[in-house]
Design an enzyme around this catalytic site. Structure first.
Site, PDB file in Angstrom:
ATOM      1  N   GLY A   1      39.373  36.151  40.188  1.00 53.28           N
ATOM      2  CA  GLY A   1      40.425  37.142  40.011  1.00 53.28           C
ATOM      3  C   GLY A   1      41.584  36.984  40.965  1.00 53.28           C
ATOM      4  N   THR A   2      41.613  35.872  41.721  1.00 53.22           N
ATOM      5  CA  THR A   2      42.736  35.713  42.677  1.00 53.22           C
ATOM      6  C   THR A   2      44.057  35.619  41.925  1.00 53.22           C
ATOM      7  OG1 THR A   2      42.071  33.393  42.644  1.00 53.22           O
ATOM      8  CG2 THR A   2      41.584  34.632  44.647  1.00 53.22           C
TER       9      THR A   2
HETATM   10  N1  ADP Z   1      40.403  29.769  49.410  1.00 57.29           N
HETATM   11  C1  ADP Z   1      41.646  30.238  49.410  1.00 57.29           C
HETATM   12  N2  ADP Z   1      42.314  30.394  50.578  1.00 57.29           N
HETATM   13  C2  ADP Z   1      43.577  30.877  50.600  1.00 57.29           C
HETATM   14  N3  ADP Z   1      44.262  31.236  49.504  1.00 57.29           N
HETATM   15  C3  ADP Z   1      43.644  31.103  48.318  1.00 57.29           C
HETATM   16  C4  ADP Z   1      42.330  30.602  48.185  1.00 57.29           C
HETATM   17  N4  ADP Z   1      41.997  30.583  46.860  1.00 57.29           N
HETATM   18  C5  ADP Z   1      43.061  31.079  46.198  1.00 57.29           C
HETATM   19  N5  ADP Z   1      44.052  31.375  47.058  1.00 57.29           N
HETATM   20  C6  ADP Z   1      45.326  31.991  46.756  1.00 57.29           C
HETATM   21  O1  ADP Z   1      45.218  32.685  45.502  1.00 57.29           O
HETATM   22  C7  ADP Z   1      46.182  32.145  44.591  1.00 57.29           C
HETATM   23  C8  ADP Z   1      45.650  32.125  43.174  1.00 57.29           C
HETATM   24  O2  ADP Z   1      44.418  31.442  43.177  1.00 57.29           O
HETATM   25  P1  ADP Z   1      44.119  30.319  42.081  1.00 57.29           P
HETATM   26  O3  ADP Z   1      42.659  30.171  42.068  1.00 57.29           O
HETATM   27  O4  ADP Z   1      44.957  29.142  42.315  1.00 57.29           O
HETATM   28  O5  ADP Z   1      44.645  31.001  40.753  1.00 57.29           O
HETATM   29  P2  ADP Z   1      43.795  31.381  39.497  1.00 57.29           P
HETATM   30  O6  ADP Z   1      42.898  32.506  39.939  1.00 57.29           O
HETATM   31  O7  ADP Z   1      44.830  31.814  38.511  1.00 57.29           O
HETATM   32  O8  ADP Z   1      43.065  30.159  39.078  1.00 57.29           O
HETATM   33  C9  ADP Z   1      46.463  30.756  45.130  1.00 57.29           C
HETATM   34  O9  ADP Z   1      47.716  30.325  44.721  1.00 57.29           O
HETATM   35  C10 ADP Z   1      46.416  30.967  46.623  1.00 57.29           C
HETATM   36  O10 ADP Z   1      47.643  31.531  47.079  1.00 57.29           O
HETATM   37  C1  MP5 Z   2      39.559  39.326  31.460  1.00 59.30           C
HETATM   38  C2  MP5 Z   2      39.911  38.222  32.399  1.00 59.30           C
HETATM   39  N1  MP5 Z   2      41.220  37.932  32.625  1.00 59.30           N
HETATM   40  C3  MP5 Z   2      41.560  36.954  33.483  1.00 59.30           C
HETATM   41  C4  MP5 Z   2      40.591  36.217  34.114  1.00 59.30           C
HETATM   42  C5  MP5 Z   2      40.996  35.107  35.039  1.00 59.30           C
HETATM   43  O1  MP5 Z   2      40.351  35.270  36.240  1.00 59.30           O
HETATM   44  P1  MP5 Z   2      40.618  34.261  37.446  1.00 59.30           P
HETATM   45  O2  MP5 Z   2      41.741  34.878  38.250  1.00 59.30           O
HETATM   46  O3  MP5 Z   2      39.351  34.205  38.167  1.00 59.30           O
HETATM   47  O4  MP5 Z   2      41.051  32.972  36.847  1.00 59.30           O
HETATM   48  C6  MP5 Z   2      39.230  36.551  33.878  1.00 59.30           C
HETATM   49  N2  MP5 Z   2      38.242  35.883  34.497  1.00 59.30           N
HETATM   50  N3  MP5 Z   2      38.915  37.566  33.010  1.00 59.30           N
END
Ligand code: ADP
Ligand code: MP5
Ligand code: MG
Length: 707
Positions: free
Chosen positions: A423-424
């Site tokens: 969910g980041t």
């Molecule tokens: N282990 C980590 N340490 C620091 N920042 C992080 C870490 N994981 C994710 N982030 C931050 O969260 C943002 C979104 O995470 P990411 O996993 O790249 O996106 P998504 O959840 O859409 O796949 C990243 O761009 C970064 O800024």
């Molecule tokens: C319903 C819903 N929407 C979005 C995400 C993306 O999550 P993530 O930030 O881990 O890629 C998810 N896992 N579930």
């Protein structure tokens, strides 16, 4: 009614320049203009009718449209199928009663009113004849050369209070007047050249709307999927919006049976049901920002796209969710093109590496590939792109804000060791939409949202939710500070502290010394005596920063303040070398041996802060010297006070260049970050002392320039 009058664009063909009225209006309405008045004293009725037909098509129902004075043009345009809501009449134009009879009870009829007598005349008319009055001019304006004496904010407030109908402020209204005019009782602000002549009318309109909205929490709508485990999707969005000072709402696109180990099942309600959710909200609530997450399929995407063309809020962030952290698909493969089409409605896209590859249509293996792909996507969609490096196997977790012309800002920080990254992306994009809707520009919004996200990641492990990749701790900051703060302190310093200096900064901009410095007419003697005082100030300022270095809690901060002290001394020596030596013709008495009363007062304020031995208060006190100077220097150098400042022959060009120096801006950013970090761990009382020290120093900055 009021919401419809809040951002009122009056067209001015000359100010629109080559872009033309139609495109200017289209862009400004896309940015949130709520009503457009076609005003063209030279056009014939037939020409006005043609323009109204074109404007009606360009506006496409997303704002109201009235014309100045031309009753016949309204009827001609309406007869040709255009949607024209009414007219605005000047004191010397057609009688309002005739307009009401001609256009009917549903028309919107406005009247210019600049005196109590004008308002009495409105009061004497049958109720409902006039819908609103345009009251001005607020400041002297070239758009209306024959204008009556400027009213100013107070003059406007008196007339608005006496008006029997809503009052729109008009005439010389700039972005810094909006909040005060709203607080003075305006039903809206009417803007001419600030929008018509704007480089980017859409962005400028958005800035005006954000100023109009002021400090009330922005209403942020998440259009996304539900994650039953609460760590991603609309659940993460609502927590992120609230933690960043917004009011969250949701239109749910899909339901996922999901936990921290993956997605077991997905149910997608009909697109019609999604549309019903969206309309239910839009029909009742003014939406300030939209964040778009999981969309599931092409039908859902099209529904959101159609809805967005009719309800264009000031901020739209699209998180192009395709695959969850767990690896499960959240978007049909055949919907990727539809997603790219939707992207052109967004202000900001937040793709992670795999999403960048899909949107760009080629593999993204490295951070360099990511930046290239982001720039291509920005150029194709017109949106900004936050390329997210979270998935890189680096020791760093970089993000970069990229536009059509390349990288705007890059953010790196060490990767946080945690498995709780579920969910980041959802959380970051929701925080960004909220921060932008609260008035931050995109670089500030990214900075502030990242700071909050990192704090939430650092605390995530403590939640101990699930056995897979866990959720982040969205309210960690609040819980840590005993739940007293209502939003991440980062937002306080970068937004509230900065906004609290708005009137000081406006005063400094208007000071004769600054104006003369900018246009180069400042007498050399006055400039040199100012520099002499500045040199004396810098020497003592250096001592104060040396004290900050001594008090600093970390080695990094100790080094920064020591370096800044050294920089101040170097600056002083530079002033002597370049300006304050007999060879520059300075006379002995100009180079005062003693600091002036103003410089002494400022220095005493800083020394008093140093004397408290309170590091946080001390660095808050020294911050205005970085921040106001950088802001002023960049704007002087960028020609905001007249292109003359950019002229290499400008008598003070080298001095102006000093303060536009990027190294100074970077130091300023670092100083803001340290003050923000200190405020984040301070209790309420200490934060108050910090803010006071900051505000008083800002007042001394103004006095220093008021020569
Ligand atoms: N282990 C980590 N340490 C620091 N920042 C992080 C870490 N994981 C994710 N982030 C931050 O969260 C943002 C979104 O995470 P990411 O996993 O790249 O996106 P998504 O959840 O859409 O796949 C990243 O761009 C970064 O800024
Ligand atoms: C319903 C819903 N929407 C979005 C995400 C993306 O999550 P993530 O930030 O881990 O890629 C998810 N896992 N579930
Ligand atoms: Mg994501």
């Amino acid at each position: 009614m009021n919401a419809a009058l809040s951002l009122y664009l009056v067209t001015d063909a000359a100010a629109c320049g080559d872009r033309g009225v139609i495109d200017t209006v289209r862009e400004a309405v896309a940015g949130g203009v709520t009503i457009v008045q076609l005003r063209d004293k030279h056009a014939t009725d037939a020409e006005s009718a043609d323009l109204l037909v074109e404007l009606s098509a360009a506006i496409d129902g997303r704002a109201m449209l009235v014309v100045n004075d031309r009753l016949d043009a309204v009827q001609q345009a309406r007869a040709r199928g255009a949607r024209v809501d009414g007219v605005h009449l000047g004191q010397s134009d057609a009688a309002v009663q005739r307009a009401r009879e001609l256009l009917g009870p549903d028309a919107l009829i406005g009247l210019t009113a600049n005196t109590p007598a004008h308002l009495d005349a409105v009061r004497a008319l049958p109720a409902g004849t006039v819908d609103y009055v345009g009251v001005g001019v607020i400041r002297p304006t070239s758009t209306k050369p024959d204008h009556p004496p400027a009213l100013g904010i107070d003059g406007f407030a008196a007339l608005a209070a006496a008006s029997p109908v809503p009052a729109v402020a008009i005439g010389g209204v700039g972005i810094t007047d909006v909040a005060e005019l709203r607080d003075a009782g305006a039903a809206g602000v009417a803007v001419v050249s600030a929008l018509c002549a704007a480089e980017d009318p859409r962005a400028t309109a958005r800035d005006f709307r954000r100023q109009w909205r002021g400090q009330r929490p922005p209403r942020v709508l998440s259009i996304a999927g539900s994650d039953a485990s609460g760590g991603a999707g609309i659940q993460a969005d609502l927590k992120s919006i609230a933690a960043n000072g917004g009011y969250g709402m949701t239109a749910i696109t899909a339901l996922t049976a999901q936990n921290t180990q993956g997605v077991r099942d997905v149910h997608v309600p009909s697109a019609e049901f999604l549309r019903a959710q969206l309309d239910a909200i839009a029909d009742d609530i003014e939406i300030d920002a939209v964040k778009i997450g999981m969309l599931a399929n092409a039908d859902i995407i099209r529904t959101v796209g159609e809805w967005l063309t009719q309800h264009r809020p000031g901020t739209v962030v699209l998180d192009p969710v395709m695959v969850a952290t767990s690896g499960d698909r959240l978007l049909d493969a055949d919907a990727e093109q539809a997603l790219l089409d939707l992207a052109s409605h967004a202000d900001l896209l937040t793709p992670n590496l795999s999403e960048l590859a899909v949107l760009a249509g080629h593999p993204v293996q490295s951070w360099g590939d990511a930046l290239t792909a982001a720039q291509e996507i920005a150029a194709r969609t017109g949106a900004l792109v936050l390329a997210k490096g979270g998935h890189l196997a680096f020791a760093e977790a970089p993000d970069a804000l990229v536009g059509r012309d390349g990288v705007i800002a890059e953010y790196t920080a060490e990767r946080i060791e945690t498995t709780s990254t579920h969910g980041t992306g959802c959380s970051l994009s929701s925080a960004l939409a909220t921060a932008h809707a609260r008035g931050m520009d995109w670089p500030q919004a990214v900075h502030s949202s990242r700071q909050w996200l990192r704090e939430s990641l650092r605390a995530a492990g403590a939640l101990e939710v699930g056995r897979g990749s866990g959720p982040i701790s969205h309210f960690a900051g609040l819980w840590k500070r005993g739940g007293l703060a209502t939003r991440p302190i980062a937002a306080d310093v970068r937004v509230d502290w900065w906004n609290s200096t708005a009137s000081v900064r406006r005063d400094i901009d208007a000071l004769p010394f600054i104006r003369a410095l900018a246009d180069g007419t400042l007498e050399r003697e006055r400039f040199l005596s100012y520099l002499a005082q500045d040199a004396l100030y810098l020497r003592e300022y250096a001592r104060v920063m040396a004290e900050a270095a001594r008090l600093a809690p970390t080695a990094a901060e100790q080094a920064f303040w020591a370096q800044s002290a050294q920089g101040a001394i170097a600056g002083e020596l530079e002033l002597h070398a370049s300006w304050l030596t007999p060879s520059t013709g300075i006379s002995a008495d100009t180079f005062a041996a003693e600091p002036s009363a103003v410089a002494t007062a400022y220095l005493d304020h800083l020394r008093a802060a140093a004397f408290t031995g309170d590091y946080a208060v001390l660095i808050a006190a020294v911050l205005p010297c970085f921040w106001l100077y950088t802001d002023l220097g960049v704007r002087l150098h960028a020609g905001e006070f007249g292109a003359h400042a950019l002229d290499p022959d400008h008598p003070f060009a080298s001095w102006l260049a000093t303060y536009a120096d990027p190294a100074f801006a970077i130091a300023t950013e670092q100083a803001i970050e340290y003050v923000t970090a200190a405020a984040a761990v301070a209790d309420e009382a200490r934060r108050e002392r910090m803010h006071r020290a900051f505000a008083v120093a800002a007042e001394h900055e103004r006095a220093f320039f008021d020569l």
